[in-house]
Each structure stands twice: as C-alpha cells, then as structure tokens.
Design a protein around this motif. Structure first.
Motif, mmCIF file in Angstrom:
data_model
loop_
_atom_site.group_PDB
_atom_site.id
_atom_site.type_symbol
_atom_site.label_atom_id
_atom_site.label_comp_id
_atom_site.label_asym_id
_atom_site.label_seq_id
_atom_site.Cartn_x
_atom_site.Cartn_y
_atom_site.Cartn_z
ATOM 1 N N UNK A 20 32.433 22.221 23.114
ATOM 2 C CA UNK A 20 31.407 22.808 23.968
ATOM 3 C C UNK A 20 31.603 22.458 25.432
ATOM 4 N N UNK A 21 32.557 21.574 25.697
ATOM 5 C CA UNK A 21 32.807 21.128 27.067
ATOM 6 C C UNK A 21 34.272 20.746 27.180
ATOM 7 N N UNK A 22 34.931 21.248 28.213
ATOM 8 C CA UNK A 22 36.313 20.858 28.498
ATOM 9 C C UNK A 22 36.306 19.636 29.402
ATOM 10 N N UNK A 23 37.017 18.587 28.998
ATOM 11 C CA UNK A 23 37.031 17.403 29.852
ATOM 12 C C UNK A 23 37.810 17.664 31.131
ATOM 13 N N UNK A 24 37.434 16.961 32.186
ATOM 14 C CA UNK A 24 38.237 17.012 33.408
ATOM 15 C C UNK A 24 39.576 16.356 33.106
ATOM 16 N N UNK A 25 40.548 16.608 33.952
ATOM 17 C CA UNK A 25 41.853 15.973 33.788
ATOM 18 C C UNK A 25 41.696 14.462 33.825
ATOM 19 N N UNK A 26 40.894 13.980 34.745
ATOM 20 C CA UNK A 26 40.646 12.549 34.873
ATOM 21 C C UNK A 26 40.097 11.962 33.572
ATOM 22 N N UNK A 27 39.098 12.614 32.995
ATOM 23 C CA UNK A 27 38.494 12.111 31.766
ATOM 24 C C UNK A 27 39.475 12.204 30.598
ATOM 25 N N UNK A 28 40.208 13.298 30.497
ATOM 26 C CA UNK A 28 41.194 13.443 29.418
ATOM 27 C C UNK A 28 42.247 12.336 29.494
ATOM 28 N N UNK A 29 42.698 12.019 30.691
ATOM 29 C CA UNK A 29 43.694 10.958 30.855
ATOM 30 C C UNK A 29 43.112 9.589 30.519
ATOM 31 N N UNK A 30 41.859 9.352 30.888
ATOM 32 C CA UNK A 30 41.215 8.078 30.557
ATOM 33 C C UNK A 30 41.058 7.916 29.049
ATOM 34 N N UNK A 31 40.690 8.998 28.376
ATOM 35 C CA UNK A 31 40.532 8.951 26.916
ATOM 36 C C UNK A 31 41.885 8.684 26.256
ATOM 37 N N UNK A 32 42.907 9.380 26.704
ATOM 38 C CA UNK A 32 44.247 9.166 26.151
ATOM 39 C C UNK A 32 44.704 7.729 26.372
ATOM 40 N N UNK A 33 44.475 7.211 27.551
ATOM 41 C CA UNK A 33 44.861 5.827 27.855
ATOM 42 C C UNK A 33 44.109 4.848 26.971
ATOM 43 N N UNK A 34 42.831 5.098 26.741
ATOM 44 C CA UNK A 34 42.028 4.229 25.881
ATOM 45 C C UNK A 34 42.662 4.094 24.501
ATOM 46 N N UNK A 35 43.136 5.215 23.950
ATOM 47 C CA UNK A 35 43.738 5.193 22.616
ATOM 48 C C UNK A 35 45.230 4.857 22.639
ATOM 49 N N UNK A 36 45.816 4.771 23.823
ATOM 50 C CA UNK A 36 47.247 4.480 23.923
ATOM 51 C C UNK A 36 48.107 5.629 23.434
ATOM 52 N N UNK A 37 47.626 6.845 23.673
ATOM 53 C CA UNK A 37 48.325 8.047 23.212
ATOM 54 C C UNK A 37 48.621 8.961 24.395
ATOM 55 N N UNK A 38 49.646 9.799 24.269
ATOM 56 C CA UNK A 38 49.853 10.798 25.314
ATOM 57 C C UNK A 38 48.709 11.813 25.277
#
Length: 82
Positions: A41-59
């Motif tokens: 229902x919502x597309x994350x910003x690039x900033x948020x998507x990168x933070x989420x990926x970093x949190x999980x240690x994934x690309x």
C-alpha cells in the motif's frame, strides 16, 4: 502515479523473528509504515529501502523489486516458470 514496488519484507521479517515495531524503530519509521509497505500500500523511499536492507544485511534487491518475485518454493526447488 508511481509503479508498485514488490517486496518480501513480511517473509524476511518473519524469518528473522523481528516485529514491525522493532524494525520501525531500527530504521526510523513508524510501525504502521512497515505494515503498509508489506501489504503493497506504500512504496518505501530509496532511503528507507536501503535502511531496511542494511538492517537485515541483505542487498536491497533481495527485498524490493519492480517485478513480482517468484515464489520462494520455486526458487528453492528450482521449478522453471512456464
């Protein structure tokens, strides 16, 4: 209108046993935002998507895509698309 961003966030979050609240706090978002992203229902910003990926240690492309993801069972068991 922007294109829908597909994600595997709910699956990865469950695999890592991380609550929406914990993830939200770690990336500086509201827990409801995480739910909106998971439901598409919502597309994350690039900033948020990168933070989420970093949190999980994934690309980031392991979590988010402009194309629908193949089911994980297809990827794990190698079933080819028709």
């Amino acid at each position: 209108m922007s294109e829908q961003v597909h994600n595997r966030l709910a699956v990865v979050r469950a695999e890592y046993k991380v609550s929406r609240q914990s993830l939200a706090e770690a990336v500086g978002a509201h827990y409801q935002t995480i739910g909106y992203i998971e439901r598409g229902q919502y597309n994350p910003s690039l900033d948020l998507a990168l933070k989420i990926a970093k949190f999980f240690g994934l690309p980031v492309e392991a979590l988010f895509s402009l194309e629908p993801f193949r089911p994980l069972t297809d990827e794990v068991y190698g079933r080819k698309e028709p």
